[in-house]
Write a protein that holds these residues in place. Structure first.
Motif: not given
Length: 488
Positions: A397-411
């Motif tokens: 799931s792209v949504t699951a992946h984005v929700t789990a990792m996007f914010g932390a990697f961007l920060a």
């Protein structure tokens, strides 16, 4: 069809959640409530990946657990419930749900099929031309089709199959290589690229906008127009390269297809002239694009600026008033209501993980790991994007992946002094482009893979090669274009 309860994935998700909550020690600097919410969040993501049950059901269970445990508000049961349900007030979530309801009009009126056959009637004299016709059809309807599964799987794929069948190319006859395999590959690989080009082209994109805004404290918020302009040049280059690259990698046996144009014209003839409802759909399509792009505000001043979700409400109301869609049609758009529910749950949990400090802690761990290699900001950005991209092999799931990792990697990237707009745009593109990797990467993949034109080995090989090509285009062409736009 409802997904049945799957005991093994459910048990695995439960064990993972309980282990985080009760067994793994809370790291220094992390609040116990944040760690407990992480347990619920990770268990929910694991259940989604394992397909323990339908994602909407899992979302409701996640919301219930947040409310019952009170991890977001231990001192107020009422406050905990309000927190658990807070995702439903997010306008971006409603934007994607409303746009899904609007896109139902493409299928109901037949306008989506008409667009596909129109392009094939023009470019269909060669197999490569059919590939570009499918790509153009995908791109044309992408801005108002936020379900990439509906776009690639329910609209473009049946057109692709009818073309392949007309040339006697089918898995049942063992003739996929004649033309069907190539067209199926194009059908699929156009989907991730078009998804990367518009906020409203796939469901996770509004979530990405929200995560970027929160990670930057609102200092960098991407509008519909900014996203579309930033993705325009790398997206068009990728769509130009993709059919040609697949043509040389997996050449079809049949190179010339003079009958395809006539086949498409015959289909258009069967459909007859544009109906009144199709004209209304075209008008709504144009209105949505103009308002989302902010054209009235640019021409006549900010007083005419309209919120993106308000625009979607206006579009849906117009279709309801005109009779193109009925309320029963809206109620039957189960994927839209399902998306609103599970997006609300995931966005709510991700939001409170940030508020409780967990995302900040995790991004610090990533930051330290990347910084230890002593690289320049550009190399660090590529490392972050590469890790984020290829971990999608572990997600269904792209949504699951984005929700789990996007914010932390961007920060983590922001803390490493990587230019924020550059990293945000690169990760936003990667979030869609990573759909190319596997036959379970997004909802469109099982539909096209399940049609049987492409063997699994071919799918994974083509997906990896196209991932390298697409990333190379975003890194080179995208970087130069964003330099022109002043993003770094």
């Amino acid at each position: 069809m409802m997904r049945p309860f799957a005991p093994l994935p459910t048990a695995i998700a439960l064990i993972i959640g309980l282990a985080i909550w009760f067994v793994i020690p809370v790291p220094d600097g992390v609040a116990p409530e944040a760690w407990q919410l992480l347990a619920i969040f990770v268990a929910t993501i694991a259940a989604i990946i394992g397909k323990a049950m339908s994602i909407g059901a899992l979302a409701m269970i996640g919301i219930t657990l947040v409310a019952i445990t009170g991890v977001t508000n231990p001192d107020s049961p009422k406050g905990a419930v309000l927190d658990a349900l807070s995702g439903f007030s997010n306008p971006l979530i409603w934007l994607i749900g409303l746009a899904m309801m609007i896109s139902r009009g493409l299928a109901k009126t037949g306008l989506g099929n008409r667009i596909g056959y129109a392009f094939i009637s023009i470019f269909g004299k060669r197999t490569l031309g059919i590939g570009y016709a499918l790509t153009l059809a995908e791109l044309t309807i992408a801005p108002i089709t936020p379900s990439n599964t509906a776009r690639g799987g329910a609209i473009i794929h049946p057109i692709m199959r009818s073309i392949a069948d007309s040339f006697g190319s089918s898995p049942e006859q063992g003739t996929s290589n004649r033309i069907g395999r190539y067209l199926a590959l194009v059908n699929y690989h156009a989907n991730p690229i078009s998804s990367a080009m518009f906020i409203t082209a796939t469901a996770p994109n509004p979530l990405i906008v929200d995560l970027i805004s929160k990670a930057t404290g609102g200092s960098f918020s991407i509008t519909w127009t900014q996203w579309a302009v930033a993705a325009l040049v790398p997206g068009l280059v990728a769509l130009l390269v993709m059919p040609l690259a697949l043509y040389f990698l997996y050449p079809p046996e049949l190179k010339r297809t003079p009958d395809a144009t006539q086949f498409a014209r015959d289909k258009l003839g069967e459909m007859g002239p544009l109906s009144g409802q199709e004209w209304i759909m075209i008008g709504v399509f144009a209105m949505l694009l103009l308002l989302w792009a902010g054209v009235p505000a640019m021409l006549f001043g900010p007083a005419l600026a309209v919120n993106a979700t308000t625009v979607a409400l206006l579009g849906l109301s117009t279709l309801l008033i005109s009779g193109v869609l009925t309320w029963d049609d809206v109620l039957k758009e189960k994927s839209a209501w399902d998306t609103i529910v599970w997006f609300s749950a995931l966005v709510m949990m991700a939001s409170f993980l940030g508020k409780l400090g967990l995302i900040g802690w995790f991004s610090g761990v990533i930051q330290q790991g990347i910084a230890s290699f002593d690289m320049g900001w550009f190399a660090m950005a590529l490392a972050l994007v590469g890790i984020f991209f290829y971990t999608h092999y572990f997600f269904a799931s792209v949504t699951a992946h984005v929700t789990a990792m996007f914010g932390a990697f961007l920060a983590a990237g922001i803390a490493l002094d990587i230019p924020t707009p550059y990293l945000a745009l690169m990760m936003a593109g990667a979030s869609s482009l990573m759909m190319s990797l596997t036959h379970y990467a997004t909802g469109t993949a099982p539909i096209i893979f399940g049609s049987g034109y492409i063997e699994m080995g071919t799918w994974w090989k083509a997906g990896f090669i196209m991932s390298l090509i697409n990333l190379a285009i975003w890194i080179t062409v995208g970087s130069l274009w964003w330099k022109v736009l002043g993003y770094w």
